[in-house]
Enzyme design. Sequence first.
Site, PDB file in Angstrom:
ATOM      1  N   THR A   1       0.861  -1.180   0.000  1.00  0.00           N
ATOM      2  CA  THR A   1       0.000   0.000   0.000  1.00  0.00           C
ATOM      3  C   THR A   1       0.901   1.234   0.000  1.00  0.00           C
ATOM      4  O   THR A   1       2.116   1.139   0.166  1.00  0.00           O
ATOM      5  CB  THR A   1      -0.914   0.019   1.241  1.00  0.00           C
ATOM      6  OG1 THR A   1      -0.094  -0.080   2.390  1.00  0.00           O
ATOM      7  CG2 THR A   1      -1.897  -1.132   1.230  1.00  0.00           C
TER       8      THR A   1
ATOM      9  N   LYS B   1       4.158   1.528  -2.600  1.00  0.00           N
ATOM     10  CA  LYS B   1       3.855   1.141  -3.985  1.00  0.00           C
ATOM     11  C   LYS B   1       4.911   1.651  -4.983  1.00  0.00           C
ATOM     12  O   LYS B   1       5.144   1.035  -6.007  1.00  0.00           O
ATOM     13  CB  LYS B   1       2.481   1.685  -4.401  1.00  0.00           C
ATOM     14  CG  LYS B   1       1.308   0.852  -3.922  1.00  0.00           C
ATOM     15  CD  LYS B   1       0.001   1.411  -4.476  1.00  0.00           C
ATOM     16  CE  LYS B   1      -1.158   0.497  -4.149  1.00  0.00           C
ATOM     17  NZ  LYS B   1      -2.435   0.931  -4.724  1.00  0.00           N
TER      18      LYS B   1
ATOM     19  N   ASN C   1       1.598  -2.813  -6.876  1.00  0.00           N
ATOM     20  CA  ASN C   1       0.773  -3.141  -5.704  1.00  0.00           C
ATOM     21  C   ASN C   1       0.900  -4.614  -5.328  1.00  0.00           C
ATOM     22  O   ASN C   1       0.451  -5.027  -4.266  1.00  0.00           O
ATOM     23  CB  ASN C   1      -0.714  -2.774  -5.927  1.00  0.00           C
ATOM     24  CG  ASN C   1      -1.415  -3.750  -6.864  1.00  0.00           C
ATOM     25  OD1 ASN C   1      -0.791  -4.373  -7.711  1.00  0.00           O
ATOM     26  ND2 ASN C   1      -2.710  -3.887  -6.695  1.00  0.00           N
TER      27      ASN C   1
ATOM     28  N   ALA D   1      -6.203  12.139 -11.004  1.00  0.00           N
ATOM     29  CA  ALA D   1      -4.919  11.827 -11.645  1.00  0.00           C
ATOM     30  C   ALA D   1      -3.951  11.217 -10.635  1.00  0.00           C
ATOM     31  O   ALA D   1      -2.736  11.306 -10.794  1.00  0.00           O
ATOM     32  CB  ALA D   1      -4.319  13.096 -12.261  1.00  0.00           C
ATOM     33  N   GLY D   2      -4.505  10.603  -9.595  1.00  0.00           N
ATOM     34  CA  GLY D   2      -3.657   9.962  -8.581  1.00  0.00           C
ATOM     35  C   GLY D   2      -3.313   8.533  -8.973  1.00  0.00           C
ATOM     36  O   GLY D   2      -3.373   8.171 -10.161  1.00  0.00           O
TER      37      GLY D   2
END
Length: 283
Positions: free
Chosen positions: A68, A72, A93, A133-134
């Site tokens: 997480t 990542k 991930n 846009a994350g």
Amino acid sequence: MSGTNYKHDLVGAMGLPISENPTGLMMEAAFKALNLNWRYQLFEVAESSLKDALTGMRALGFKGMNFTIPHKVKVLNHLDEVASDASIIGAVNTVRIKDGKLIGENTDGKGFIRALSEAGVSAAANHVVILGAGGAARAITVELALAGTKRLTIVNRNPERGQTLVDLLNSKTPAEAKLEPWQSTYSVPANCDILVNATSIGLYPDPAKPDIDYDSLSKKMLVCDVIPNPPDTAFLQEARQRGARTLDGLGMLVYQGAIAFKMWTGKDAPTEVMKKALEEAFA
Ligand code: NDP
């Protein structure tokens, strides 16, 4: 960070309670359903210890792990191989360990594509509009572009972050991407086939919905949310009221896990069991 095939119980001060982790509950339910004597364990690892933790997991016979935020991205520095899509996304991930090698994967976007496919919708769309846009938007748009989506419009509040994703898509994938800075109520273009909320707006306990003109939605659009909890967000409810088809974020969460499960165990994941475990965790 988790994932193991321990033959014995692991007792340690570092193990975190799995009851608080929906993904852990989902994976444990899947192992149980297939009679696999595997365990999904949670560990909190400091960034400075990430390399050591990976070395230890390999030595202990782990089959793989999930990561997480913030690991990542940082984990990329410590892997033997990285799948080409994960490399473009710039985040991992899932790791699978094969022949002693740590191989980085990203199953988030693939999970979204599988959810689309299970709903009978092709990922090779003409025009997809993404809110956000994350990390989630990055994974979804890269996989859509690699799967044949022709045009991607990125709508983001922070224009620099949005432009970074647009530049990545235009330079590393065959799709054509453009930015719409999100400064006021966004009107969705009529030629949009698939609209995705990939922001964190609407995640429990926040009942909010993205600031778009809901009357710009139409029956021919598929409207998707990445928010898994609650699955039926205010965003999806508004879209349904305009006649649009909807796809919730629970499916994406199940399928990103199912893809990792298959990578680790070689077996098809029991997705209905996994979905039920998540629904119970979020109830
Ligand atoms: P990030 O923090 O990386 O990105 C968040 C995004 O949301 C940014 O684009 C941010 O815009 C935008 N945003 C947040 N609040 C607002 C707001 N009030 N108005 C406009 N834009 C806003 O998060 P992730 O991408 O990692 O995760 C996003 C969501 O996706 C989370 O809720 C997460 O739970 C979910 N998710 C679901 C998965 C699934 O399998 N279903 C998998 C992965 C994530 P800005 O750049 O302007 O700050």
